[in-house]
Design a protein around this motif. Structure first.
Motif, short mmCIF file in Angstrom:
data_model
loop_
_atom_site.label_atom_id
_atom_site.label_comp_id
_atom_site.label_asym_id
_atom_site.label_seq_id
_atom_site.Cartn_x
_atom_site.Cartn_y
_atom_site.Cartn_z
N TRP A 22 33.90 38.37 31.70
CA TRP A 22 35.48 38.74 31.70
C TRP A 22 35.91 39.59 30.69
O TRP A 22 35.37 39.68 29.57
CB TRP A 22 36.09 37.46 31.59
N MET A 73 41.32 28.15 42.15
CA MET A 73 39.80 28.46 41.87
C MET A 73 39.02 29.46 42.76
O MET A 73 38.21 30.06 42.38
CB MET A 73 39.28 26.88 42.25
N ARG A 76 39.39 32.81 41.37
CA ARG A 76 38.61 33.08 40.23
C ARG A 76 37.26 33.35 40.63
O ARG A 76 36.41 34.29 40.11
CB ARG A 76 38.54 31.96 39.34
N VAL A 77 36.75 32.69 41.69
CA VAL A 77 35.15 32.87 42.15
C VAL A 77 35.22 34.05 42.75
O VAL A 77 34.33 34.96 42.53
CB VAL A 77 34.97 31.71 43.13
N ARG A 80 35.28 36.90 40.42
CA ARG A 80 33.81 36.94 39.64
C ARG A 80 32.90 37.50 40.32
O ARG A 80 32.12 38.37 39.95
CB ARG A 80 33.37 35.52 39.22
N ASP A 87 29.63 33.45 35.18
CA ASP A 87 30.42 32.37 34.69
C ASP A 87 30.07 31.16 35.57
O ASP A 87 29.10 31.34 36.59
CB ASP A 87 32.11 32.49 34.90
N ASN A 91 33.57 25.92 34.94
CA ASN A 91 34.78 26.65 34.19
C ASN A 91 36.04 26.88 35.12
O ASN A 91 36.98 26.77 34.72
CB ASN A 91 34.19 27.94 33.48
N ASP A 92 35.33 27.51 36.17
CA ASP A 92 36.56 27.99 37.33
C ASP A 92 37.45 26.81 37.74
O ASP A 92 38.66 26.73 37.65
CB ASP A 92 35.99 28.43 38.41
N CYS A 93 36.65 25.44 38.01
CA CYS A 93 37.34 24.37 38.13
C CYS A 93 38.29 24.03 37.01
O CYS A 93 39.68 23.48 37.36
CB CYS A 93 36.50 23.16 38.32
N TYR A 95 39.38 25.62 34.22
CA TYR A 95 40.66 26.87 34.30
C TYR A 95 41.73 26.41 35.24
O TYR A 95 42.95 26.76 35.11
CB TYR A 95 40.23 28.00 34.27
N SER A 103 45.06 31.27 33.76
CA SER A 103 43.87 31.75 34.74
C SER A 103 44.21 32.85 35.56
O SER A 103 43.47 33.76 35.75
CB SER A 103 43.40 30.50 35.57
#
Length: 126
Positions: A22, A73, A76-77, A80, A87, A91-93, A95, A103
């Motif tokens: 990130w 979530m 974020r995925v 990424r 990551d 961590n996604d969960c 955050y 987030s």
């Protein structure tokens, strides 16, 4: 004796972030406007960020119906995977559940960093 005439100026060197991390941390704030917007009008901020990533404008509104915010979530995925950021899903969960606005701010900063490359050289006309 022939003279050469320069028709095209050299192009600036552009470096786009290509890191597998990130570009900013989860709690970093690059602009106060984005942070305040996310804090005071979080649903609007999340919807605009989702739209800028190419998703449905109203998709983040579905987060209100679950214990684990699935859209946060998923975004974020998706970010990424789009940019090759290393990551974990764990961590996604975390955050998404504990730091929703932070987030989304991190996602927004990443979109800005990856879509707006830094110009290192600027040739000024004289």
């Amino acid at each position: 004796m022939a003279t050469k005439m320069v028709i095209q100026q050299p192009k600036p060197l552009v470096v786009a972030p290509g890191s597998d991390q990130w570009s900013t941390s989860i709690c970093e704030c690059d602009t106060v406007n984005d942070c305040c917007f996310a804090l005071w009008c979080f649903p609007c901020f999340a919807c605009i960020t989702a739209r800028d990533h190419g998703e449905c404008l109203c998709l983040p509104l579905l987060d209100a119906f679950g214990l684990i915010p699935p859209i946060t979530m998923s975004m974020r995925v998706s970010v990424r995977r789009t940019y090759g950021i290393e990551d974990s899903l764990c961590n996604d969960c975390v955050y998404a559940c504990c730091c929703g606005p932070c987030s989304w701010c991190q996602i927004r900063r990443e979109l800005k960093a990856r879509h707006h490359p830094v110009t290192l050289f600027h040739n000024r006309a004289k």
